[in-house]
Write a protein that holds these residues in place. Sequence first.
Motif, PDB file in Angstrom:
ATOM      1  N   GLY A  14       0.813  -1.203   0.000  1.00  0.00           N
ATOM      2  CA  GLY A  14       0.000   0.000   0.000  1.00  0.00           C
ATOM      3  C   GLY A  14       0.847   1.254   0.000  1.00  0.00           C
ATOM      4  O   GLY A  14       2.080   1.201  -0.077  1.00  0.00           O
ATOM      5  N   GLY A  15       0.177   2.419   0.094  1.00  0.00           N
ATOM      6  CA  GLY A  15       0.913   3.664   0.064  1.00  0.00           C
ATOM      7  C   GLY A  15       1.460   3.939  -1.332  1.00  0.00           C
ATOM      8  O   GLY A  15       1.465   3.059  -2.185  1.00  0.00           O
ATOM      9  N   PRO A  16       1.955   5.134  -1.576  1.00  0.00           N
ATOM     10  CA  PRO A  16       1.903   6.295  -0.682  1.00  0.00           C
ATOM     11  C   PRO A  16       0.578   7.031  -0.786  1.00  0.00           C
ATOM     12  O   PRO A  16      -0.275   6.673  -1.588  1.00  0.00           O
ATOM     13  CB  PRO A  16       3.050   7.161  -1.209  1.00  0.00           C
ATOM     14  CG  PRO A  16       3.043   6.906  -2.685  1.00  0.00           C
ATOM     15  CD  PRO A  16       2.667   5.442  -2.832  1.00  0.00           C
ATOM     16  N   TYR A  17       0.433   8.072   0.057  1.00  0.00           N
ATOM     17  CA  TYR A  17      -0.755   8.916   0.028  1.00  0.00           C
ATOM     18  C   TYR A  17      -0.464  10.182  -0.777  1.00  0.00           C
ATOM     19  O   TYR A  17       0.549  10.841  -0.564  1.00  0.00           O
ATOM     20  CB  TYR A  17      -1.184   9.288   1.449  1.00  0.00           C
ATOM     21  CG  TYR A  17      -1.574   8.090   2.278  1.00  0.00           C
ATOM     22  CD1 TYR A  17      -2.840   7.541   2.176  1.00  0.00           C
ATOM     23  CD2 TYR A  17      -0.669   7.500   3.155  1.00  0.00           C
ATOM     24  CE1 TYR A  17      -3.201   6.431   2.931  1.00  0.00           C
ATOM     25  CE2 TYR A  17      -1.023   6.387   3.912  1.00  0.00           C
ATOM     26  CZ  TYR A  17      -2.291   5.859   3.789  1.00  0.00           C
ATOM     27  OH  TYR A  17      -2.635   4.759   4.539  1.00  0.00           O
ATOM     28  N   THR A  18      -1.363  10.494  -1.701  1.00  0.00           N
ATOM     29  CA  THR A  18      -1.200  11.683  -2.529  1.00  0.00           C
ATOM     30  C   THR A  18      -1.449  12.937  -1.696  1.00  0.00           C
ATOM     31  O   THR A  18      -2.338  12.975  -0.848  1.00  0.00           O
ATOM     32  CB  THR A  18      -2.172  11.646  -3.725  1.00  0.00           C
ATOM     33  OG1 THR A  18      -1.983  10.419  -4.423  1.00  0.00           O
ATOM     34  CG2 THR A  18      -1.923  12.806  -4.661  1.00  0.00           C
ATOM     35  N   ILE A  19      -0.649  13.959  -1.973  1.00  0.00           N
ATOM     36  CA  ILE A  19      -0.680  15.203  -1.210  1.00  0.00           C
ATOM     37  C   ILE A  19      -1.081  16.359  -2.116  1.00  0.00           C
ATOM     38  O   ILE A  19      -0.725  16.390  -3.291  1.00  0.00           O
ATOM     39  CB  ILE A  19       0.723  15.489  -0.622  1.00  0.00           C
ATOM     40  CG1 ILE A  19       1.125  14.427   0.406  1.00  0.00           C
ATOM     41  CG2 ILE A  19       0.808  16.880  -0.026  1.00  0.00           C
ATOM     42  CD1 ILE A  19       0.317  14.443   1.663  1.00  0.00           C
TER      43      ILE A  19
END
Length: 397
Positions: free
Chosen positions: A125-130
């Motif tokens: 999983g990851g990453p988280y979009t910023i």
Amino acid sequence: SKKIILIATGKNKAEIIAKTLKSKPLPKIPASFLKRHKKTLVILDEDAASIADMLRKRWHVADISELLQPPTPPTFLVTGMIRKPSMICIYGSPGTLKSLLLMDLGLCVASGQPWLNTLPERGQGGPYTIIQAPVLWLDMDQGMNRIRERFGALCRAREITSAPFHAISLPHPAFDASDLQESIMLQAQIQALGAGLCVIDNLGTVSGGRDENSNEMAGIMANLRWVCETTNCTLAIIHHPRKGQNGGKEGREGDRLRGHSSIEGSLDLALLIEREGDNVTIKSTKTRDEPVYPFTALWTCEVSQDHILQEARFWHMGTEAPKESELDKMALLLVDLVAGFLERPNQNQLCQALHNRYAKSRGTARTIIQHAVEIKLLSEHRRGAGPTCEVTYGLPA
């Protein structure tokens, strides 16, 4: 009559004039019906206008036509997890790395880098979009030397040399969120920087000496909420858990947040941080919006011989799968998305569709797709053999 003139003078008329101007036409306020006339002129002296003017400045009263306007689609500072604006709390026991984890997030927001990349060959999983935005860090706890060491180590690990990240450390006199004028100063500072994220470290040190278990915290949280909403900024507040509680063994998880109930009640999202060795688990104990499923990050660092942190970084290790009922619901929504494609979509296209429509991370989206196949809401179509062959998804025949 072609024109109506209403004249009122004196303080004794102030209250009824305020009701007349603010209320809809009511039999108990006959003058309120004059507002229906196309040409009504109201003439007031200073005394009669005092309450009406005060109400006009103090309140924005939305009528039904305004309430029926479509809401603005949410903007996510961190995709599928943290909205902008919102008021969130990150809390955990001492030593759980909560401040460092939030520092890492803040640097990602300021630089525009994804947060919590997957650890190669180990993580999932990851990453988280910023969404990139300037960041303000209000340090009331650590001191400039310590935050320089920590931010420096995190920046070196990410090769960040320039970003709109700003820090205020131990201001004197101390920032007091119980004071409205102090909150106005924070609002002005956020607006001057154009900050999209403001971190307060920590709640106990900005409460002006108020007892955190008293109802005085309601006013403090209201001031912080006002700052958040008037600046379109996400306010992230670091706090601590109650002592001697172990999650569900003594009640619901949200009961672990220390202090008066108004603290939790004012939040859009509360994230509990727990640590075991170098593994840090992040779980939501309160959310007003999308569910945030527990996930784990790995802490890695290098320390010099003179005990100074040289490089530091967090890596995404895995996300706990959502509960079956929630998966079923998302799988049904996924069927509607698939039906909207002209040709059978592949996994990347479905992940992007779930992200665009429901703000789901890539890891969660893959779990939803797999579950939809397992319960036979979707069918897989493979082109070729082996693990690298192209797979598309369609509706069962």
